[in-house]
Each structure stands twice: as structure tokens, then as C-alpha cells.
Design a protein around this motif. Structure first.
Motif, mmCIF file in Angstrom:
data_model
loop_
_atom_site.group_PDB
_atom_site.id
_atom_site.type_symbol
_atom_site.label_atom_id
_atom_site.label_comp_id
_atom_site.label_asym_id
_atom_site.label_seq_id
_atom_site.Cartn_x
_atom_site.Cartn_y
_atom_site.Cartn_z
ATOM 1 N N THR A 86 -6.789 1.002 -4.029
ATOM 2 C CA THR A 86 -6.445 2.020 -4.638
ATOM 3 C C THR A 86 -4.823 2.784 -5.123
ATOM 4 O O THR A 86 -4.743 3.254 -6.286
ATOM 5 N N THR A 87 -4.127 1.768 -4.255
ATOM 6 C CA THR A 87 -2.001 1.685 -4.674
ATOM 7 C C THR A 87 -2.279 0.945 -6.229
ATOM 8 O O THR A 87 -1.456 1.503 -7.164
ATOM 9 N N ARG A 137 0.743 -0.713 0.030
ATOM 10 C CA ARG A 137 0.133 0.179 -0.082
ATOM 11 C C ARG A 137 0.978 1.534 -0.044
ATOM 12 O O ARG A 137 1.727 1.325 0.913
ATOM 13 N N ALA A 138 0.395 1.800 -0.597
ATOM 14 C CA ALA A 138 1.838 3.096 -0.874
ATOM 15 C C ALA A 138 0.937 4.028 0.259
ATOM 16 O O ALA A 138 -0.059 4.233 1.421
ATOM 17 N N VAL A 139 1.893 5.181 0.888
ATOM 18 C CA VAL A 139 1.736 6.014 1.699
ATOM 19 C C VAL A 139 1.227 7.146 1.676
ATOM 20 O O VAL A 139 1.584 7.639 0.622
ATOM 21 N N GLY A 140 -0.240 7.327 1.970
ATOM 22 C CA GLY A 140 -0.524 8.565 2.003
ATOM 23 C C GLY A 140 -1.100 9.012 0.623
ATOM 24 O O GLY A 140 -1.777 7.245 0.288
ATOM 25 N N HIS A 141 -1.376 9.742 -0.213
ATOM 26 C CA HIS A 141 -2.172 10.208 -1.344
ATOM 27 C C HIS A 141 -1.162 8.948 -2.455
ATOM 28 O O HIS A 141 -0.299 8.940 -2.891
ATOM 29 N N ARG A 174 2.419 9.390 -4.328
ATOM 30 C CA ARG A 174 3.529 8.661 -4.295
ATOM 31 C C ARG A 174 4.946 8.155 -6.120
ATOM 32 O O ARG A 174 5.731 8.618 -6.207
ATOM 33 N N PHE A 175 3.854 7.695 -6.831
ATOM 34 C CA PHE A 175 4.028 7.482 -8.116
ATOM 35 C C PHE A 175 4.496 8.258 -8.989
ATOM 36 O O PHE A 175 5.652 9.081 -10.104
ATOM 37 N N GLN A 176 3.807 9.426 -9.091
ATOM 38 C CA GLN A 176 4.130 10.962 -9.208
ATOM 39 C C GLN A 176 5.171 11.987 -9.419
ATOM 40 O O GLN A 176 6.254 12.036 -9.677
ATOM 41 N N GLU A 177 5.673 11.039 -7.756
ATOM 42 C CA GLU A 177 7.275 11.910 -7.270
ATOM 43 C C GLU A 177 8.530 10.886 -7.584
ATOM 44 O O GLU A 177 9.519 11.335 -8.755
#
Length: 384
Positions: free
Chosen positions: A173-174, A140-144, A148-151
Motif C-alpha cells: 500500500t505504501t 510501512r507508512a503510519v496511517g494513511h 503521509r506523502f502529501q504532507e
């Protein structure tokens, strides 16, 4: 040993009045119960303060807060708590801000299972329910997730790589965020994708990783065919074998440059592809001679993974190779100068053909690998 050295580093940082904890994959693997020799420390101390505490340090990434500490006999990476600025290149933050708060540092990490920390005494700091996700076998991604993936778009493949390594599923969601941002994988340097694929190839569940590349549509933006069914039986502990198999499934010359493969990977993959092709007709004595045993084993395994019929067992490969009279061309008892002397004519294309014929005669045991016997063979049989 690495853990003990890291504990001593943390103790010295604490004695200097700062906070320091284990972070990242080392904590994750400790909780899962699998070994990890890559132990990282995060601290409230600034890089300059770390360098003042220890006598032997190397600046390995000081612009991002990382100092390598050598004082305790093992190289230990120590990184200052930080927050990240914008990721305009989809890879690294344009700038980082050093902070004194562990909470702020953990908030920038990729997945909940990687966003935990552990004190020197073993207390777990888990702000994002990483332990719960590990117990549920969920990534699961941390936060939004989309943020995270756009970063860093590579995190999408990292999620899949972890899935292949651990057998975990990717939280809904991830997973949805990966699907919506899949095309951004094109911004990622091929060397970084190559490094992640190395880990997929040697993972416990490589077919699961390939299936996730399909499911997320990341495969649409990567070169090659990604069909999970092709990987169901694949298993290896050597990344070279993974690249060879991937090449056999695709056989496109641009494949190597696209994935920034090394010369070693390219040569091995092409030899495996050749040997695999010849296996369908049956290997001859020259094939056992010319190909290294690892190439032969890999070509054989690929045939098994693809459920192709093979008329002999894998164990016979070593036996047949060991039975060859010589193992290298250098061991042939004659040289080109010998053949020129016997033929009494100048060298030319005929010489290469004559030496190849002599090699084959030795390998097929038509003649002993002995200079006098080869001379007699040359006069009586080859020269005619």
C-alpha cells in the motif's frame, strides 16, 4: 555517551513532573541492533518549560517545539509533543500545535519503524506495530500512506533510502501511494533530495535504492538516468564517489545545479570523469601527477563497476604515483624567472610551454629535478 547524557536529560524532565521518551531513528536502530549517535527526545513539556528546567539551552527550532539542551555535556534535542497542520508546500506544516499526548505525536510520523518511543528504563511504546515491521523487514507508512506523502513528498525518497540502507522492502500500500504521487517529488527542494541521495550512495544496497526509484516512477521526475543494472557492483563509504559515478553515467552540466551540488562535489566528479575517460587509453605519467589519488581510485573503481577491461591492478595506482620524482609543480626545481633568464627574452605563451616540457622531462626521468641539470637540458634539448 550520547545515550547516557540523553537519559540524564529525560530524568530531569521527569523530576520536573513531565513525560519524556526517546523517539525516532534512535529507537528504530536500537531495536535493529545498529549504532545511532543521533538521539532525540520527545516530551510533554512545552519549550518554555524545558528552558526553565535546564540552564544551558539553544533555540534550534523552537517554532516547531525543538530546544537543544547542553547541560549534560552532549547536545541533546528535546522536542515537545505536537500535531501538524496543513502541508501546503509539501514540505513543512504551516503550523504546529503542541500537545501533552505522546499518542498524538507518534501519529504524525512517517513510517511505523520510526513511530516508536522508548522510556528511560528501556520499555518500548509501539502503537503501529513498528517492531513487527522491522522483524518482517518492511517499510510501512503510519496511517494513511497517501496522506503521509502529501504532507511531505520527500518521505517517498526517504522510504527508498531506508530500503537501500536496511535492505527492507516497501509494503504494497505504501509502494502504491508512492507510485500515485511520484510527480509531487518536483515540489521538494533539491537540497533535501541531495541529502537523501548522499545516504543512498553510502548505503548497503544502493542498487536496490536505484531499482526502487525506477519501480515507483520517481525517476521520471528526477534528472538523470536511473538504471539499476549500472549500480549492481557499486559500493562506497564516500558520498563524493556516489556523485562522481552518477555524473559519469549522465555527464550533463546542468546535473550539478539541479542537485545543488557543492563546488567540491562538482570538481571531484568532473576530474573523475576526465580520468575515467583517459583510463580507456591508459594513464600516462602526467595523469598520475595531475590527479589526486582519490580521483584515480574512483575512476578505476568506476571502470570495474562498468566491467571495463583494465590492464593493471588497483594497488599499482599508489605505487605509480609514489614513484613520481615530484608530487607538485611547486617542487619543480626551476621557476619561470629562471627560464626567462636562460632564454634571454620576454615571457609569453612559450614560457608556459617550456615549463610544461621541463615538468614532463622530470616526471619521465629524462632529467633530474636539479636546477643546474635542468638549465643544461633547456639549452641542449628544449632550446635546441
Amino acid at each position: 555517551m550520547m545515550w547516557e547524557a540523553a537519559k540524564r536529560v529525560i530524568e530531569k524532565i521527569e523530576q520536573a513532573g513531565f513525560e519524556a521518551v526517546f523517539v525516532g531513528g534512535a529507537v528504530r536502530d536500537f531495536i535493529i541492533g545498529q549504532p545511532n549517535h543521533d538521539v532525540d527526545i520527545a516530551t510533554s513539556a512545552l519549550p518554555s518549560e524545558i528552558k526553565a528546567i535546564f540552564s544551558e539551552t539553544i533555540d534550534v527550532g523552537i517554532e516547531h517545539g525543538t530546544v537543544l539542551v547542553l547541560d549534560e555535556g552532549e547536545p541533546i534535542e528535546v522536542t515537545t509533543y505536537r500535531t501538524d497542520g496543513l502541508y501546503t508546500d509539501h514540505r513543512r506544516p504551516d503550523a504546529v500545535t503542541f500537545v501533552r499526548s505522546l499518542d498524538e505525536d507518534l501519529a504524525r510520523r512517517d513510517f511505523t519503524m520510526n513511530a516508536m518511543a522508548m522510556t528511560r528504563s528501556g520499555a518500548i511504546i509501539d502503537l503501529y506495530n513498528g517492531q513487527e515491521d522491522i522483524n518482517k523487514k518492511v517499510i510501512r507508512a503510519v496511517g494513511h500512506a497517501e496522506k503521509r506523502f502529501q504532507e511531505d513528498a520527500l518521505r517517498m525518497i526517504r522510504a527508498i533510502r531506508f530500503s537501500a540502507q536496511l535492505g527492507f522492502t516497501i509494503e504494497a500500500t505504501t509502494l502504491s501511494a508512492i507510485k500515485s504521487l511520484a510527480e509531487q517529488i518536483q515540489y521538494v527542494a533539491k537540497e533535501r533530495i541531495h541529502a537523501e541521495f548522499n545516504k543512498v550512495w553510502i548505503s548497503r544496497f544502493p542498487a536496490q535504492g536505484i531499482a526502487m526509484l525506477e519501480q515507483t516512477t520517481l525517476s521520471h521526475f528526477l534528472q538523470g538516468s536511473f538504471t539499476a543494472a549500472d549500480w549492481e557492483k557499486f559500493q562506497t563509504t564516500n558520498p563524493l564517489v556516489g556523485w562522481a559515478y552518477f555524473y559519469v553515467l549522465n555527464e550533463q552540466e546542468s546535473f550539478f545545479s539541479n542537485y545543488k551540488c557543492s563546488n567540491k562535489e562538482k570538481i571531484f566528479a568532473k576530474q573523475v570523469a576526465e580520468a575515467h575517460g583517459k583510463l580507456q587509453e591508459g594513464w600516462q605519467v602526467l595523469d598520475y601527477f595531475h590527479y589526486d589519488i582519490d580521483v584515480l581510485y574512483t575512476a578505476y573503481d568506476i571502470a570495474r563497476w562498468r566491467e571495463q577491461a583494465i590492464a593493471f591492478s588497483r594497488d599499482e595506482i599508489e605505487t605509480r604515483k609514489a614513484e613520481l620524482p615530484i608530487a607538485t609543480t611547486q617542487q619543480l626545481a626551476i621557476s619561470g624567472s629562471d627560464v626567462i633568464e636562460w632564454a634571454q627574452k620576454k615571457g609569453g605563451p612559450w614560457l608556459k610551454e617550456a615549463l610544461a616540457a621541463a615538468l614532463l622531462a622530470v616526471l619521465t626521468k629524462q632529467v633530474e629535478n636539479d636546477k643546474e641539470q635542468l638549465k643544461e637540458w633547456f639549452h641542449d634539448i628544449y632550446k635546441g
